[in-house]
Every structure is written in structure tokens, then in C-alpha cells.
Design a protein around this motif. Sequence first.
Motif, PDB file in Angstrom:
ATOM      1  N   HIS A  24       0.834  -1.197   0.000  1.00  0.00           N
ATOM      2  CA  HIS A  24       0.000   0.000   0.000  1.00  0.00           C
ATOM      3  C   HIS A  24       0.869   1.247   0.000  1.00  0.00           C
ATOM      4  CE1 HIS A  24      -3.925  -1.808   0.329  1.00  0.00           C
ATOM      5  NE2 HIS A  24      -3.525  -2.558   1.342  1.00  0.00           N
ATOM      6  N   MET A  25       1.739   1.339   1.011  1.00  0.00           N
ATOM      7  CA  MET A  25       2.611   2.503   1.080  1.00  0.00           C
ATOM      8  C   MET A  25       3.815   2.217   1.960  1.00  0.00           C
ATOM      9  SD  MET A  25      -0.471   3.719   2.987  1.00  0.00           S
ATOM     10  CE  MET A  25      -0.806   3.930   4.731  1.00  0.00           C
ATOM     11  N   TYR A  27       6.974   4.277   4.426  1.00  0.00           N
ATOM     12  CA  TYR A  27       7.528   5.481   5.026  1.00  0.00           C
ATOM     13  C   TYR A  27       8.962   5.199   5.457  1.00  0.00           C
ATOM     14  CZ  TYR A  27       2.568   6.670   6.100  1.00  0.00           C
ATOM     15  OH  TYR A  27       1.220   6.926   6.057  1.00  0.00           O
ATOM     16  N   ARG A  43      -3.458   3.446  -2.394  1.00  0.00           N
ATOM     17  CA  ARG A  43      -4.065   4.002  -1.191  1.00  0.00           C
ATOM     18  C   ARG A  43      -5.326   4.769  -1.549  1.00  0.00           C
ATOM     19  NH1 ARG A  43      -1.377   7.733   3.620  1.00  0.00           N
ATOM     20  NH2 ARG A  43      -3.008   7.267   5.098  1.00  0.00           N
ATOM     21  N   PRO A  44      -6.464   4.099  -1.553  1.00  0.00           N
ATOM     22  CA  PRO A  44      -7.704   4.786  -1.919  1.00  0.00           C
ATOM     23  C   PRO A  44      -8.170   5.787  -0.871  1.00  0.00           C
ATOM     24  CG  PRO A  44      -8.012   2.388  -1.832  1.00  0.00           C
ATOM     25  CD  PRO A  44      -6.673   2.672  -1.276  1.00  0.00           C
ATOM     26  N   LEU A  45      -7.798   5.564   0.375  1.00  0.00           N
ATOM     27  CA  LEU A  45      -8.342   6.398   1.456  1.00  0.00           C
ATOM     28  C   LEU A  45      -7.282   7.348   2.013  1.00  0.00           C
ATOM     29  CD1 LEU A  45     -10.810   6.819   3.454  1.00  0.00           C
ATOM     30  CD2 LEU A  45      -9.626   5.234   4.949  1.00  0.00           C
ATOM     31  N   ASP A  53      -0.394  13.228   8.252  1.00  0.00           N
ATOM     32  CA  ASP A  53      -0.348  11.775   8.164  1.00  0.00           C
ATOM     33  C   ASP A  53       1.017  11.249   8.626  1.00  0.00           C
ATOM     34  OD1 ASP A  53      -1.559   9.229   6.977  1.00  0.00           O
ATOM     35  OD2 ASP A  53       0.349   9.371   5.899  1.00  0.00           O
ATOM     36  N   MET A  57       1.710   8.940  11.943  1.00  0.00           N
ATOM     37  CA  MET A  57       2.388   7.651  11.816  1.00  0.00           C
ATOM     38  C   MET A  57       3.592   7.581  12.754  1.00  0.00           C
ATOM     39  SD  MET A  57       2.754   4.678  10.608  1.00  0.00           S
ATOM     40  CE  MET A  57       1.675   4.391   9.233  1.00  0.00           C
ATOM     41  N   THR A 100      -7.707  -4.501   7.805  1.00  0.00           N
ATOM     42  CA  THR A 100      -7.526  -3.967   6.453  1.00  0.00           C
ATOM     43  C   THR A 100      -6.074  -3.831   6.005  1.00  0.00           C
ATOM     44  OG1 THR A 100      -7.645  -1.734   7.338  1.00  0.00           O
ATOM     45  CG2 THR A 100      -9.674  -2.639   6.454  1.00  0.00           C
ATOM     46  N   TYR A 101      -5.139  -3.864   6.918  1.00  0.00           N
ATOM     47  CA  TYR A 101      -3.743  -3.743   6.497  1.00  0.00           C
ATOM     48  C   TYR A 101      -2.809  -4.375   7.529  1.00  0.00           C
ATOM     49  CZ  TYR A 101      -3.209   0.246   9.756  1.00  0.00           C
ATOM     50  OH  TYR A 101      -3.170   1.041  10.870  1.00  0.00           O
ATOM     51  N   LYS A 102      -1.568  -4.567   7.082  1.00  0.00           N
ATOM     52  CA  LYS A 102      -0.528  -5.016   7.999  1.00  0.00           C
ATOM     53  C   LYS A 102       0.623  -4.032   7.911  1.00  0.00           C
ATOM     54  CE  LYS A 102       2.847  -8.588   8.852  1.00  0.00           C
ATOM     55  NZ  LYS A 102       3.119 -10.009   8.953  1.00  0.00           N
ATOM     56  N   VAL A 117       3.522  -0.800   4.647  1.00  0.00           N
ATOM     57  CA  VAL A 117       2.116  -1.143   4.875  1.00  0.00           C
ATOM     58  C   VAL A 117       1.646  -2.012   3.717  1.00  0.00           C
ATOM     59  CG1 VAL A 117      -0.193  -0.233   5.212  1.00  0.00           C
ATOM     60  CG2 VAL A 117       1.753   0.976   6.142  1.00  0.00           C
TER      61      VAL A 117
ATOM     62  N   LEU B  50      -5.059   5.613  10.106  1.00  0.00           N
ATOM     63  CA  LEU B  50      -3.952   5.489   9.166  1.00  0.00           C
ATOM     64  C   LEU B  50      -4.182   4.415   8.116  1.00  0.00           C
ATOM     65  CD1 LEU B  50      -1.049   5.891  11.697  1.00  0.00           C
ATOM     66  CD2 LEU B  50      -1.501   7.379   9.774  1.00  0.00           C
ATOM     67  N   SER B  51      -5.336   3.796   8.142  1.00  0.00           N
ATOM     68  CA  SER B  51      -5.592   2.714   7.206  1.00  0.00           C
ATOM     69  C   SER B  51      -5.611   3.213   5.763  1.00  0.00           C
ATOM     70  CB  SER B  51      -6.931   2.067   7.539  1.00  0.00           C
ATOM     71  OG  SER B  51      -7.264   1.145   6.538  1.00  0.00           O
ATOM     72  N   PRO B  52      -4.973   2.466   4.854  1.00  0.00           N
ATOM     73  CA  PRO B  52      -4.982   2.876   3.448  1.00  0.00           C
ATOM     74  C   PRO B  52      -6.323   2.609   2.747  1.00  0.00           C
ATOM     75  CG  PRO B  52      -3.736   0.857   3.710  1.00  0.00           C
ATOM     76  CD  PRO B  52      -4.143   1.288   5.077  1.00  0.00           C
ATOM     77  N   VAL B  53      -7.135   1.733   3.317  1.00  0.00           N
ATOM     78  CA  VAL B  53      -8.465   1.477   2.756  1.00  0.00           C
ATOM     79  C   VAL B  53      -9.506   1.656   3.851  1.00  0.00           C
ATOM     80  CG1 VAL B  53      -7.811  -0.056   0.876  1.00  0.00           C
ATOM     81  CG2 VAL B  53      -8.107  -0.987   3.135  1.00  0.00           C
ATOM     82  N   SER B  54     -10.740   1.916   3.457  1.00  0.00           N
ATOM     83  CA  SER B  54     -11.756   2.194   4.467  1.00  0.00           C
ATOM     84  C   SER B  54     -12.239   0.910   5.144  1.00  0.00           C
ATOM     85  CB  SER B  54     -12.926   2.935   3.834  1.00  0.00           C
ATOM     86  OG  SER B  54     -13.384   2.229   2.720  1.00  0.00           O
ATOM     87  N   CYS B  56     -11.521   0.041   8.426  1.00  0.00           N
ATOM     88  CA  CYS B  56     -10.561  -0.524   9.378  1.00  0.00           C
ATOM     89  C   CYS B  56     -11.135  -0.488  10.789  1.00  0.00           C
ATOM     90  CB  CYS B  56      -9.266   0.263   9.344  1.00  0.00           C
ATOM     91  SG  CYS B  56      -8.017  -0.418  10.418  1.00  0.00           S
TER      92      CYS B  56
END
Lengths: 169, 129
Positions: A24-25, A27, A43-45, A53, A57, A100-102, A117, B50-54, B56
Motif C-alpha cells: 500500500h505505502m 515510510y 491508497r484509496p483512502l 499523516d 504515523m 484492512t492492512y498489515k 504497509v 492510518l488505514s490505506p483502505v476504508s 478498518c
Amino acid sequence: MQFFGGSEISPSPPLPTASGNNGHMMYVFNRNGICLLYREWNRPLHTLNAQQDHKLMFGLLFSLKSLTAKMDPTSVDKGNLGVPQLPGQGCSFHSFRTNTYKLSFMESPSGIKIILVTHPRTGDLRESLKYIYNLYVEYVVKNPLYTPGTPIKCELFDSTLDQYVRGLG
Amino acid sequence: MAAIYSLYIINKSGGLIFYKDYGSAGRMDTNDSLRLASLWHSMHAISQQLSPVSGCSGIELLEADTFDLHCFQSLTGTKFFVVSEPGTQHMDGLLKHIYELFEGSCCLVGAMKFPLESVPGYGFTRGSP
């Protein structure tokens, strides 16, 4: 001499696994909390502007490190909660996972923090982060035109990184 | 045998309502456990931002160098988390079971069995659930 493992960066990057396109991204922060690099692949959101941001983080990582250092169930003397820790001191963490992410995290002894991410079902990325750290050493630290502590503007580093992260399983 | 080091239950505003230690080195004092609980509450909330998608819903598993932290959040916002040895499996099931015990012993359908449980700063006084 390199801090992490071998003397060559190229021979075998870890995890040349299946599918790919899970990143996703990413840093990179230095020890003062300055964001040296931010890359975004999917990264849609966006809930905040870029600067906020990055700050959030860094703050999250800093506080999670305080939390893990204090919570560490294997050591007796842990000091007080919130006392600043040097890199490598106290119990740190290497990843956390939400639905939704790791987020995978690595800190070098000089305080460089690398955060990746990815998709929540990605495996252990510790070796991959070390590989990315070695890329950073080769392409950024050894670049005579780079001033330490400033944002990284290095095409070769960016493209190598993109290629590597796209190949991650 | 997989070891569980400690169990925390925090209410929807981050206050610690239950804490039990199952043998970690150097027991934490009460103030520290309260601070850690509210710190976890905030970190859980920030991780959603901080989630990249909604969609979370916060940290489920934190992998530290010497322990794993598994967290489960109920629909009412109560969070349950266990600190265990790294790589311990089936913690999700355990947390759901603890949740059921908690609901069973502390809440009735429609009404709280124990009204003071929801008063801020008022923890369990009735022994372990």
C-alpha cells in the motif's frame, strides 16, 4: 561493512513469491521524526493531509514502542512508561495487523525507521525490510549528493524500491 | 505449553476494568496497567485513521520482540486483549470465549446485572468473571 547480513545487496532478495502488488505505502523516518521518504502504491483512502499523516504515523510508532517496552513480560526492570528509548533498547515490535492492512516496522541502530504497509495477509516481512534498508544504504547513504536528514530524491532508489515492493508476496 | 502472560479488559472510553497477570516477570503496578490500557485504546483508534483502505476496525495483533498482543473489540466498544508468547495460536477463540464469559457474568440481556460496572473508575469488585 553492512549492518544487516551479507556484503552484497543483489544476489538474492528475499521473498520472490507469488502474486505481488500487495504494497500500500511505505515510510522512512530518521531518528528526529523527519519523513525522509513516502511512497504510495495503492491508497484509496486519505483521511489527512500528507504532513499530518506522517506526524501521526511517527507518533503511533513512538507510542507503540513505549507500550511494548513497558509491557515486555520477560524482563523485570523496564523503567517508566514513556521514557525515551535508544534504538535497540527495550522491547520493540516488528509488525501489527488490522482487518484492512498489515504494518511492518524496522529500526536501524542509527534510528532510521522503515515502515511498510501491506495487505493484511502478507507473511513475515522482516527480511524484506532489511533488504530495503540495504537498498537505502547503497543508493542513498553512499550517494555523495545526498545530505543526511533531508528528504530522499533519488530516482534509482525509487525505481528499485518500486520494483521490489511490487514483487512482494 | 503456550503461555499467556496477562489479560486486560478496557471499556469503550479506554478505562481499565479488568487486569490479571498470569506470571510475567516483574509484575506491573496498578498505575502502569491503567496507563498501558488507555495508551492501547488510543493506539487502536489511531491505527484506524492510518488505514490505506476504508473499513478498518483497529489493531488485532501486535507482534513485539518478546510477546504477541491479541486484541478483540466487541460491538459495544469494550476491548479484550491478551499478552502471550510469540507465535501462540488460537487466541481469537480464547478472546471470544472470554467475551462470552464477560457478557454472561456482567451483563444481562437488556440491563446490566451489575450497575456500577459502567461507572467510570469503578472496576470489578466481585472477583474474576
